[in-house]
Design a protein around this motif. Structure first.
Motif, PDB file in Angstrom:
ATOM      1  N   GLY A 175       0.776  -1.226   0.000  1.00 19.74           N
ATOM      2  CA  GLY A 175       0.000   0.000   0.000  1.00 19.74           C
ATOM      3  C   GLY A 175       0.809   1.277   0.000  1.00 19.74           C
ATOM      4  N   MET A 176       2.105   1.189  -0.298  1.00 21.08           N
ATOM      5  CA  MET A 176       2.937   2.390  -0.299  1.00 21.08           C
ATOM      6  C   MET A 176       2.767   3.185  -1.592  1.00 21.08           C
ATOM      7  SD  MET A 176       6.611   1.459   1.414  1.00 21.08           S
ATOM      8  CE  MET A 176       6.760   0.899   3.116  1.00 21.08           C
ATOM      9  N   THR A 177       2.860   4.498  -1.474  1.00 23.51           N
ATOM     10  CA  THR A 177       2.880   5.362  -2.643  1.00 23.51           C
ATOM     11  C   THR A 177       4.273   5.324  -3.263  1.00 23.51           C
ATOM     12  OG1 THR A 177       3.578   7.306  -1.400  1.00 23.51           O
ATOM     13  CG2 THR A 177       1.194   6.892  -1.539  1.00 23.51           C
ATOM     14  N   ASN A 178       4.422   5.890  -4.459  1.00 23.78           N
ATOM     15  CA  ASN A 178       5.739   5.937  -5.086  1.00 23.78           C
ATOM     16  C   ASN A 178       6.736   6.704  -4.220  1.00 23.78           C
ATOM     17  OD1 ASN A 178       4.678   4.532  -7.200  1.00 23.78           O
ATOM     18  ND2 ASN A 178       4.782   6.192  -8.684  1.00 23.78           N
ATOM     19  N   GLY A 179       6.266   7.800  -3.609  1.00 24.20           N
ATOM     20  CA  GLY A 179       7.148   8.586  -2.750  1.00 24.20           C
ATOM     21  C   GLY A 179       7.613   7.802  -1.534  1.00 24.20           C
ATOM     22  N   GLU A 180       6.703   7.040  -0.939  1.00 25.08           N
ATOM     23  CA  GLU A 180       7.066   6.229   0.229  1.00 25.08           C
ATOM     24  C   GLU A 180       8.032   5.113  -0.147  1.00 25.08           C
ATOM     25  OE1 GLU A 180       2.930   6.802   2.801  1.00 25.08           O
ATOM     26  OE2 GLU A 180       3.134   5.141   1.384  1.00 25.08           O
ATOM     27  N   ILE A 181       7.815   4.521  -1.327  1.00 22.85           N
ATOM     28  CA  ILE A 181       8.725   3.469  -1.794  1.00 22.85           C
ATOM     29  C   ILE A 181      10.113   4.055  -2.025  1.00 22.85           C
ATOM     30  CG2 ILE A 181       9.235   1.868  -3.682  1.00 22.85           C
ATOM     31  CD1 ILE A 181       6.191   1.570  -4.050  1.00 22.85           C
ATOM     32  N   ALA A 182      10.158   5.227  -2.648  1.00 23.33           N
ATOM     33  CA  ALA A 182      11.441   5.883  -2.911  1.00 23.33           C
ATOM     34  C   ALA A 182      12.195   6.143  -1.608  1.00 23.33           C
ATOM     35  CB  ALA A 182      11.206   7.193  -3.657  1.00 23.33           C
ATOM     36  N   SER A 184      11.785   4.540   1.274  1.00 19.29           N
ATOM     37  CA  SER A 184      12.130   3.281   1.917  1.00 19.29           C
ATOM     38  C   SER A 184      13.365   2.639   1.289  1.00 19.29           C
ATOM     39  CB  SER A 184      10.947   2.317   1.831  1.00 19.29           C
ATOM     40  OG  SER A 184      11.266   1.054   2.361  1.00 19.29           O
ATOM     41  N   LEU A 185      13.477   2.749  -0.032  1.00 19.03           N
ATOM     42  CA  LEU A 185      14.574   2.090  -0.745  1.00 19.03           C
ATOM     43  C   LEU A 185      15.710   3.048  -1.092  1.00 19.03           C
ATOM     44  CD1 LEU A 185      12.538  -0.211  -3.185  1.00 19.03           C
ATOM     45  CD2 LEU A 185      13.537  -0.788  -0.958  1.00 19.03           C
ATOM     46  N   TYR A 186      15.604   4.306  -0.640  1.00 17.30           N
ATOM     47  CA  TYR A 186      16.625   5.316  -0.918  1.00 17.30           C
ATOM     48  C   TYR A 186      16.833   5.496  -2.424  1.00 17.30           C
ATOM     49  CZ  TYR A 186      17.497   4.464   4.021  1.00 17.30           C
ATOM     50  OH  TYR A 186      17.335   4.313   5.373  1.00 17.30           O
ATOM     51  N   LEU A 187      15.715   5.636  -3.132  1.00 12.36           N
ATOM     52  CA  LEU A 187      15.741   5.831  -4.566  1.00 12.36           C
ATOM     53  C   LEU A 187      15.054   7.142  -4.917  1.00 12.36           C
ATOM     54  CD1 LEU A 187      14.584   2.273  -5.736  1.00 12.36           C
ATOM     55  CD2 LEU A 187      16.934   3.144  -5.736  1.00 12.36           C
ATOM     56  N   ALA A 188      15.304   7.646  -6.112  1.00 13.06           N
ATOM     57  CA  ALA A 188      14.551   8.787  -6.614  1.00 13.06           C
ATOM     58  C   ALA A 188      13.153   8.307  -7.001  1.00 13.06           C
ATOM     59  CB  ALA A 188      15.249   9.397  -7.824  1.00 13.06           C
ATOM     60  N   GLU A 189      12.167   9.161  -6.844  1.00 14.18           N
ATOM     61  CA  GLU A 189      10.800   8.754  -7.183  1.00 14.18           C
ATOM     62  C   GLU A 189      10.689   8.399  -8.662  1.00 14.18           C
ATOM     63  OE1 GLU A 189       6.191  10.321  -6.533  1.00 14.18           O
ATOM     64  OE2 GLU A 189       7.878  11.280  -5.497  1.00 14.18           O
ATOM     65  N   ALA A 190      11.439   9.112  -9.521  1.00 13.46           N
ATOM     66  CA  ALA A 190      11.424   8.798 -10.951  1.00 13.46           C
ATOM     67  C   ALA A 190      11.953   7.392 -11.202  1.00 13.46           C
ATOM     68  CB  ALA A 190      12.263   9.815 -11.722  1.00 13.46           C
ATOM     69  N   THR A 191      12.921   6.964 -10.402  1.00 13.53           N
ATOM     70  CA  THR A 191      13.469   5.609 -10.535  1.00 13.53           C
ATOM     71  C   THR A 191      12.421   4.571 -10.155  1.00 13.53           C
ATOM     72  OG1 THR A 191      15.692   6.423 -10.030  1.00 13.53           O
ATOM     73  CG2 THR A 191      15.313   4.055  -9.820  1.00 13.53           C
ATOM     74  N   VAL A 192      11.658   4.869  -9.102  1.00 17.44           N
ATOM     75  CA  VAL A 192      10.590   3.968  -8.693  1.00 17.44           C
ATOM     76  C   VAL A 192       9.570   3.826  -9.817  1.00 17.44           C
ATOM     77  CG1 VAL A 192       8.672   3.632  -7.085  1.00 17.44           C
ATOM     78  CG2 VAL A 192      10.884   4.448  -6.236  1.00 17.44           C
ATOM     79  N   LYS A 193       9.193   4.939 -10.430  1.00 19.98           N
ATOM     80  CA  LYS A 193       8.238   4.895 -11.539  1.00 19.98           C
ATOM     81  C   LYS A 193       8.774   4.044 -12.685  1.00 19.98           C
ATOM     82  CE  LYS A 193       6.053   9.378 -10.640  1.00 19.98           C
ATOM     83  NZ  LYS A 193       5.794  10.744 -11.165  1.00 19.98           N
ATOM     84  N   THR A 194      10.074   4.165 -12.947  1.00 19.37           N
ATOM     85  CA  THR A 194      10.684   3.363 -14.008  1.00 19.37           C
ATOM     86  C   THR A 194      10.623   1.879 -13.658  1.00 19.37           C
ATOM     87  OG1 THR A 194      12.195   5.151 -14.621  1.00 19.37           O
ATOM     88  CG2 THR A 194      12.810   2.913 -15.283  1.00 19.37           C
ATOM     89  N   HIS A 195      10.944   1.536 -12.412  1.00 19.02           N
ATOM     90  CA  HIS A 195      10.865   0.137 -11.977  1.00 19.02           C
ATOM     91  C   HIS A 195       9.440  -0.397 -12.140  1.00 19.02           C
ATOM     92  CE1 HIS A 195      14.882  -0.607 -10.612  1.00 19.02           C
ATOM     93  NE2 HIS A 195      14.859   0.312  -9.661  1.00 19.02           N
TER      94      HIS A 195
END
Length: 225
Positions: A175-182, A184-195
């Motif tokens: 249930g995490m948003t892209n921002g929360e995932i970013a 949590s994983l120390y990633l850029a939000e754009a990277t999360v969107k790409t994943h």
């Protein structure tokens, strides 16, 4: 100018359609191209030559319900996205509609702003279901999840994901948003969107809701998690 979002309203109550249409027709980026009162007509309208971008789909309709109509639209390969309209606490067909390929759901008593935001989100390829609502929905309908055979197929499908992609998928399902995932994983939000884009392509899933369902099927997460 960008072409307006072409909409089909599928609801057996004329007054409900009228209310939605009054809101939608006032938007410069939306146009209602068809109104139908049953699921069979919704399928014909969405898969016909004219097609559409988004179907606002009621669940309980005569001739063919919204679940079956959604399944047929998706199986036909139509480009239309389906946004289910329901009363969350009463309509136990919602999970089936999401499994059938719906891109999300809204409560029928949603305000105009929520309705319009939901339509635009679905049209852009996002899931309308908010992360917390996704979690609540799957917890409520977990008894309807597929059996062992479907679970085995889901596990096989996610084997082609990288370790990082599996981590992202698990957090999406929690249930995490892209921002929360970013974060949590120390990633850029754009990277999360790409994943997430890569995961959708590898798993041949239409949207974020489909990812959540698949993650539950594969046992990556459970309601208790």
């Amino acid at each position: 100018m960008t072409e307006p979002i072409r909409l089909i309203l599928a609801d057996d109550q004329e007054l409900v359609r009228l209310g939605f249409r009054m809101v939608l027709d006032a938007q410069s980026d939306m146009t209602v191209i068809s109104e139908v009162g049953n699921g069979a007509d919704a399928v014909r309208a969405a898969t016909g030559p004219a097609g559409c971008d988004v179907v606002l789909m009621d669940i309980r309709m005569p001739i063919m319900d919204g679940v079956e109509a959604t399944r047929r639209i998706v199986e036909a390969g139509a480009s239309a996205k389906v946004l289910v309209l329901t009363t969350f606490d009463l309509d136990e067909y919602v999970f089936a509609a999401l499994q059938a390929g719906a891109s999300g759901f809204l409560l029928k008593d949603a305000g105009p702003a929520e309705l319009l935001a939901g339509i635009r989100a679905v049209h852009s390829g996002e899931a309308v279901v908010a992360p917390t609502a996704t979690r609540r929905l799957l917890e409520r309908f977990v008894p309807l999840l597929p059996g062992a055979g479907a679970a085995t197929r889901a596990v096989t499908r996610i084997e082609e994901l990288t370790e990082r992609e599996r981590e992202v998928l698990t957090l999406v399902a929690q249930g995490m948003t892209n921002g929360e995932i970013a974060s949590s994983l120390y990633l850029a939000e754009a990277t999360v969107k790409t994943h997430i884009g890569h995961i959708l392509a590898k798993l041949t899933v239409r949207d974020r809701v489909g990812l959540v369902v698949l993650a539950y099927d594969a046992g990556l997460v459970s309601p208790q998690a």
